[in-house]
Design a protein around this motif. Structure first.
Motif, PDB file in Angstrom:
ATOM      1  N   VAL A 167       9.035  26.577-105.957  1.00 14.77           N
ATOM      2  CA  VAL A 167       9.902  26.444-104.793  1.00 14.77           C
ATOM      3  C   VAL A 167       9.984  27.760-104.031  1.00 14.77           C
ATOM      4  CG1 VAL A 167      11.278  24.639-105.900  1.00 14.77           C
ATOM      5  CG2 VAL A 167      12.046  27.019-106.014  1.00 14.77           C
ATOM      6  N   ALA A 168      10.111  27.635-102.713  1.00 11.86           N
ATOM      7  CA  ALA A 168      10.372  28.789-101.855  1.00 11.86           C
ATOM      8  C   ALA A 168      11.875  28.900-101.691  1.00 11.86           C
ATOM      9  CB  ALA A 168       9.700  28.588-100.498  1.00 11.86           C
ATOM     10  N   LEU A 169      12.430  30.064-101.979  1.00  9.84           N
ATOM     11  CA  LEU A 169      13.870  30.264-101.890  1.00  9.84           C
ATOM     12  C   LEU A 169      14.263  30.892-100.551  1.00  9.84           C
ATOM     13  CD1 LEU A 169      15.169  31.593-105.340  1.00  9.84           C
ATOM     14  CD2 LEU A 169      15.545  29.361-104.304  1.00  9.84           C
ATOM     15  N   ILE A 170      15.306  30.345 -99.962  1.00  8.83           N
ATOM     16  CA  ILE A 170      15.871  30.931 -98.751  1.00  8.83           C
ATOM     17  C   ILE A 170      17.378  31.074 -98.932  1.00  8.83           C
ATOM     18  CG2 ILE A 170      14.072  29.993 -97.256  1.00  8.83           C
ATOM     19  CD1 ILE A 170      16.108  27.881 -96.323  1.00  8.83           C
ATOM     20  N   ARG A 171      17.964  32.043 -98.236  1.00 10.54           N
ATOM     21  CA  ARG A 171      19.412  32.194 -98.191  1.00 10.54           C
ATOM     22  C   ARG A 171      19.917  31.659 -96.862  1.00 10.54           C
ATOM     23  NH1 ARG A 171      18.051  37.448 -99.051  1.00 10.54           N
ATOM     24  NH2 ARG A 171      17.850  38.069-101.232  1.00 10.54           N
ATOM     25  N   VAL A 172      20.930  30.834 -96.924  1.00  8.27           N
ATOM     26  CA  VAL A 172      21.634  30.382 -95.730  1.00  8.27           C
ATOM     27  C   VAL A 172      22.980  31.104 -95.701  1.00  8.27           C
ATOM     28  CG1 VAL A 172      22.744  28.443 -94.580  1.00  8.27           C
ATOM     29  CG2 VAL A 172      20.509  28.134 -95.670  1.00  8.27           C
ATOM     30  N   ILE A 173      23.183  31.914 -94.683  1.00  9.25           N
ATOM     31  CA  ILE A 173      24.428  32.671 -94.539  1.00  9.25           C
ATOM     32  C   ILE A 173      25.198  32.062 -93.368  1.00  9.25           C
ATOM     33  CG2 ILE A 173      25.456  34.940 -94.197  1.00  9.25           C
ATOM     34  CD1 ILE A 173      22.783  36.130 -95.201  1.00  9.25           C
ATOM     35  N   SER A 174      26.337  31.462 -93.670  1.00  6.41           N
ATOM     36  CA  SER A 174      27.117  30.742 -92.664  1.00  6.41           C
ATOM     37  C   SER A 174      27.959  31.710 -91.840  1.00  6.41           C
ATOM     38  CB  SER A 174      27.995  29.695 -93.337  1.00  6.41           C
ATOM     39  OG  SER A 174      28.853  30.300 -94.289  1.00  6.41           O
ATOM     40  N   GLY A 194      24.910  30.982 -85.031  1.00  5.74           N
ATOM     41  CA  GLY A 194      25.868  31.636 -85.917  1.00  5.74           C
ATOM     42  C   GLY A 194      25.427  31.726 -87.353  1.00  5.74           C
ATOM     43  N   PHE A 195      24.349  31.024 -87.709  1.00  5.72           N
ATOM     44  CA  PHE A 195      23.825  31.060 -89.071  1.00  5.72           C
ATOM     45  C   PHE A 195      22.681  32.067 -89.173  1.00  5.72           C
ATOM     46  CE2 PHE A 195      26.022  27.088 -89.000  1.00  5.72           C
ATOM     47  CZ  PHE A 195      26.445  26.877 -90.301  1.00  5.72           C
ATOM     48  N   LYS A 196      22.568  32.677 -90.332  1.00  5.39           N
ATOM     49  CA  LYS A 196      21.484  33.619 -90.591  1.00  5.39           C
ATOM     50  C   LYS A 196      20.659  33.107 -91.760  1.00  5.39           C
ATOM     51  CE  LYS A 196      20.532  38.520 -91.519  1.00  5.39           C
ATOM     52  NZ  LYS A 196      21.140  39.844 -91.788  1.00  5.39           N
ATOM     53  N   LEU A 197      19.338  33.198 -91.642  1.00  5.09           N
ATOM     54  CA  LEU A 197      18.419  32.746 -92.692  1.00  5.09           C
ATOM     55  C   LEU A 197      17.612  33.931 -93.193  1.00  5.09           C
ATOM     56  CD1 LEU A 197      17.076  29.531 -90.900  1.00  5.09           C
ATOM     57  CD2 LEU A 197      18.932  29.682 -92.579  1.00  5.09           C
ATOM     58  N   GLU A 198      17.481  34.004 -94.511  1.00  2.52           N
ATOM     59  CA  GLU A 198      16.697  35.074 -95.140  1.00  2.52           C
ATOM     60  C   GLU A 198      15.841  34.489 -96.255  1.00  2.52           C
ATOM     61  OE1 GLU A 198      19.979  38.720 -94.696  1.00  2.52           O
ATOM     62  OE2 GLU A 198      19.614  37.773 -96.636  1.00  2.52           O
ATOM     63  N   ARG A 199      14.763  35.171 -96.558  1.00  5.07           N
ATOM     64  CA  ARG A 199      13.930  34.802 -97.704  1.00  5.07           C
ATOM     65  C   ARG A 199      14.484  35.452 -98.959  1.00  5.07           C
ATOM     66  NH1 ARG A 199      10.910  32.370 -99.764  1.00  5.07           N
ATOM     67  NH2 ARG A 199       8.687  32.729 -99.512  1.00  5.07           N
ATOM     68  N   ALA A 200      14.249  34.796-100.098  1.00  2.00           N
ATOM     69  CA  ALA A 200      14.606  35.324-101.409  1.00  2.00           C
ATOM     70  C   ALA A 200      13.408  35.101-102.325  1.00  2.00           C
ATOM     71  CB  ALA A 200      15.846  34.610-101.949  1.00  2.00           C
ATOM     72  N   PRO A 201      13.380  35.745-103.512  1.00  2.00           N
ATOM     73  CA  PRO A 201      12.211  35.600-104.397  1.00  2.00           C
ATOM     74  C   PRO A 201      12.005  34.147-104.817  1.00  2.00           C
ATOM     75  CG  PRO A 201      13.601  37.432-105.090  1.00  2.00           C
ATOM     76  CD  PRO A 201      14.373  36.691-104.050  1.00  2.00           C
ATOM     77  N   GLY A 235      22.079  27.192-105.115  1.00  2.00           N
ATOM     78  CA  GLY A 235      22.863  28.087-105.955  1.00  2.00           C
ATOM     79  C   GLY A 235      23.828  28.911-105.113  1.00  2.00           C
ATOM     80  N   PHE A 236      25.043  29.124-105.638  1.00  2.00           N
ATOM     81  CA  PHE A 236      26.003  29.959-104.921  1.00  2.00           C
ATOM     82  C   PHE A 236      27.100  30.426-105.878  1.00  2.00           C
ATOM     83  CE2 PHE A 236      27.283  25.553-104.345  1.00  2.00           C
ATOM     84  CZ  PHE A 236      28.651  25.541-104.538  1.00  2.00           C
ATOM     85  N   VAL A 237      27.798  31.485-105.487  1.00  2.00           N
ATOM     86  CA  VAL A 237      28.874  32.063-106.285  1.00  2.00           C
ATOM     87  C   VAL A 237      30.153  31.257-106.073  1.00  2.00           C
ATOM     88  CG1 VAL A 237      30.275  34.112-106.688  1.00  2.00           C
ATOM     89  CG2 VAL A 237      27.852  34.356-106.138  1.00  2.00           C
ATOM     90  N   THR A 278      27.262  32.627 -98.592  1.00  2.00           N
ATOM     91  CA  THR A 278      25.826  32.654 -98.844  1.00  2.00           C
ATOM     92  C   THR A 278      25.446  31.578 -99.845  1.00  2.00           C
ATOM     93  OG1 THR A 278      25.676  35.033 -98.405  1.00  2.00           O
ATOM     94  CG2 THR A 278      23.901  34.053 -99.688  1.00  2.00           C
ATOM     95  N   THR A 279      24.427  30.805 -99.509  1.00  2.00           N
ATOM     96  CA  THR A 279      23.945  29.741-100.384  1.00  2.00           C
ATOM     97  C   THR A 279      22.436  29.838-100.498  1.00  2.00           C
ATOM     98  OG1 THR A 279      25.697  28.341 -99.469  1.00  2.00           O
ATOM     99  CG2 THR A 279      24.056  27.280-100.864  1.00  2.00           C
ATOM    100  N   LEU A 280      21.938  29.786-101.717  1.00  2.00           N
ATOM    101  CA  LEU A 280      20.499  29.756-101.956  1.00  2.00           C
ATOM    102  C   LEU A 280      20.009  28.316-101.955  1.00  2.00           C
ATOM    103  CD1 LEU A 280      19.890  32.228-104.924  1.00  2.00           C
ATOM    104  CD2 LEU A 280      18.839  32.374-102.667  1.00  2.00           C
ATOM    105  N   PHE A 281      18.890  28.073-101.298  1.00  2.00           N
ATOM    106  CA  PHE A 281      18.238  26.766-101.358  1.00  2.00           C
ATOM    107  C   PHE A 281      16.783  26.962-101.755  1.00  2.00           C
ATOM    108  CE2 PHE A 281      21.838  25.789 -98.605  1.00  2.00           C
ATOM    109  CZ  PHE A 281      22.249  24.565 -99.109  1.00  2.00           C
TER     110      PHE A 281
END
Length: 252
Positions: free
Chosen positions: A161-168, A145-152, A189-191, A173-176
């Motif tokens: 650091v390598a940034l990834i998005r964790v989408i629950s 159920g979770f989606k992972l994406e790369r970010a800059p 980071g998150f809104v 959406t949370t950046l790690f």
């Protein structure tokens, strides 16, 4: 101004809009490396967590400390099936004292949020936890159920650091940010209702169990430092009396 800043941060981090053309597989590999570096299974499935140390709180729009809690503690009872990224989850209690005097206290017993003043209204509680909860979702992010994406990628305090998005599953959406050398989690980071929230993690230690803990955490909202927490005591998986999470105000 705050709204414009938040929009700019969102555009930079990619928390809105189309995903970058980088594979989800690479994000998963980065997360798997982070989990292994953090302690593997022991880190993924803690039943409880207790942290104690001190914290410095900063005044709005100022680099000067507003107050210091020389006794700052957090107790957590974890929910192993968490799917909500930025909401109250499990059970928690946070206490801040200075010179033996209570500065503030906040808790969640699994249903009700409370402070030293009493029970917090649900709408206010929702906004409070949405502005503060976010890290724990990474422990569930390899699940269904979770989606992972790369970010800059970026630099955090001199560390690449390598940034990834964790989408629950609820769409949160949370950046790690994962250190490219140690694979420790250095950034989140998150809104939030309070603005764009970021945390920088540093001063890592490894417990005999393999659990890795950041002992310094800097918290920011819209680029302004809000507080720094210095953890000096860490206990994982030890029993916590459930009554500790109940509001003391109920007995007053």
């Amino acid at each position: 101004m705050i709204r414009l800043l938040a929009m700019a941060l969102l555009a930079w981090c990619g928390c809105t809009g189309p995903a970058l053309a980088r594979s989800d597989d690479s994000a998963r590999v980065i997360l798997e490396q982070a989990v292994a570096a953090a302690g593997g299974e022991a880190w993924l499935n803690p039943s409880t967590l207790y942290l104690a140390g001190h914290a410095v709180f900063y005044a709005p729009d100022s680099a000067e400390p507003r107050s210091t809690a020389d006794d700052y503690r957090m107790w957590r009872a974890m929910n192993p099936d968490r799917t909500t990224a930025h909401g109250a989850d499990g059970k928690v209690r946070i206490t801040a004292k200075s010179g033996g005097k209570l500065l503030f206290e906040v808790g969640y017993d699994g249903a009700t949020t409370w402070t030293e003043k009493g029970v917090m209204p649900k709408d206010q509680a929702g906004a409070y936890w949405a502005s503060n909860f976010g890290f724990g979702i990474i422990r569930e992010a390899l699940g269904t159920g979770f989606k992972l994406e790369r970010a800059p990628d970026r630099d955090i305090a001199g560390h690449k650091v390598a940034l990834i998005r964790v989408i629950s599953p609820d769409g949160g959406t949370t950046l790690f940010g994962i250190d490219q050398q140690s694979h420790y989690i250095r950034y989140m980071g998150f809104v939030t209702p309070r603005g764009f929230h970021e945390r920088h993690y540093d001063d890592f230690i490894r417990l005999p169990s393999g659990w890795v803990q950041a002992r310094e955490v800097n918290l920011f909202y819209n680029g302004q430092k809000a507080n720094t927490v210095f953890w000096r005591e860490v206990r994982v998986g030890e029993p916590i009396d459930d009554t500790l999470f109940a509001s003391p105000a109920k007995d007053r």
